[in-house]
Write an enzyme that holds these catalytic residues in place. Structure first.
Site, mmCIF file in Angstrom:
data_model
loop_
_atom_site.group_PDB
_atom_site.id
_atom_site.type_symbol
_atom_site.label_atom_id
_atom_site.label_comp_id
_atom_site.label_asym_id
_atom_site.label_seq_id
_atom_site.Cartn_x
_atom_site.Cartn_y
_atom_site.Cartn_z
ATOM 1 N NE ARG A 172 -15.433 -49.481 -39.892
ATOM 2 C CZ ARG A 172 -14.945 -48.480 -39.149
ATOM 3 N NH1 ARG A 172 -14.553 -47.345 -39.718
ATOM 4 N NH2 ARG A 172 -14.836 -48.613 -37.839
ATOM 5 N NE ARG A 181 -30.694 -55.089 -42.032
ATOM 6 C CZ ARG A 181 -31.708 -54.592 -41.339
ATOM 7 N NH1 ARG A 181 -32.561 -55.411 -40.749
ATOM 8 N NH2 ARG A 181 -31.862 -53.285 -41.202
#
Length: 216
Positions: A172, A181
């Site tokens: 998760r 990112r």
């Protein structure tokens, strides 16, 4: 001084089949539907969990990754929780010894920022960066020669210094990491290593990560 490219290495990841079986077995406890476990049932069940955003179930499996990148990027990586981190320490690593080739190693700025070194402006920026890295190495070694400890001398080392950091997160947390990112708004050098890691995860663990591709 040595200039290298960033890289990503999977340190610990169980087989896809084992992870599927584990997550399905755990997830079905919530619905008391263990009797519905059958050949090929895991992927469909897990996909439904993720579609319903029942992602707490996949916290039961974790993966460890080694990132080789610059220290500036690791300052962004370690902002992620929940995770475990082990990083190369500039307090104890003395880059003036044979073990490190008697030189500092830096991560290539041009690749992360996609410089065109045939372009006059990009070439000028890269030349200034290279000179700054060489100056940092020179002053680092001078401090060591004067008797400074590595933890003293490190104060002149640049953000571009190569470092290695091993990151362990549950599935998760990795999903959240990639959402943040790999996104186009992420720092270019952060996005570079995150994208490389994501492509590995997507290939090896498709039901857990392939759905994220459309978000980037």
């Amino acid at each position: 001084m040595r200039v290298i490219q960033p890289s990503v290495e999977i340190i610990d990841m169980d087989s896809y089949e084992n992870i599927l079986k584990k997550i399905e077995k755990i997830g079905r406890v919530c619905y008391k539907s263990e009797g519905r476990i059958a050949e090929g049932s895991a992927e469909k069940f897990i996909k439904n969990l993720l579609t319903r955003q029942h992602e707490s179930v996949i916290e039961h499996e974790s993966i460890s990754v080694r990132f080789t990148c610059d220290r500036g990027v690791t300052h962004e990586i370690v902002r992620h929780r929940i995770a475990s981190y082990s990083q190369e320490s500039t307090r104890y690593c003395n880059y003036a010894v044979d073990k490190f080739g008697n030189e500092i190693t830096v991560i290539d700025l041009a690749t992360g920022f996609k410089y065109d070194l045939n372009d006059e402006k990009d070439k000028a920026k890269y030349d200034i960066w290279t000179k700054a890295m060489e100056d940092a190495e020179k002053h680092y070694f001078e401090l060591l020669e004067l008797g400074a400890t590595p933890e003293e001398a490190r104060s002149v080392l640049p953000n571009s210094l190569k470092t290695e950091i091993v990151v362990t997160m549950d599935l998760r947390s990795w999903r959240h990491f990639f959402r943040m990112r790999v996104d186009s708004h992420a720092h270019p050098q952060m996005r570079q290593v995150a994208r490389e890691a994501f492509d590995i995860f997507k290939e090896k663990l498709p039901v857990f990560f392939a759905d994220l591709e459309g978000e980037f």
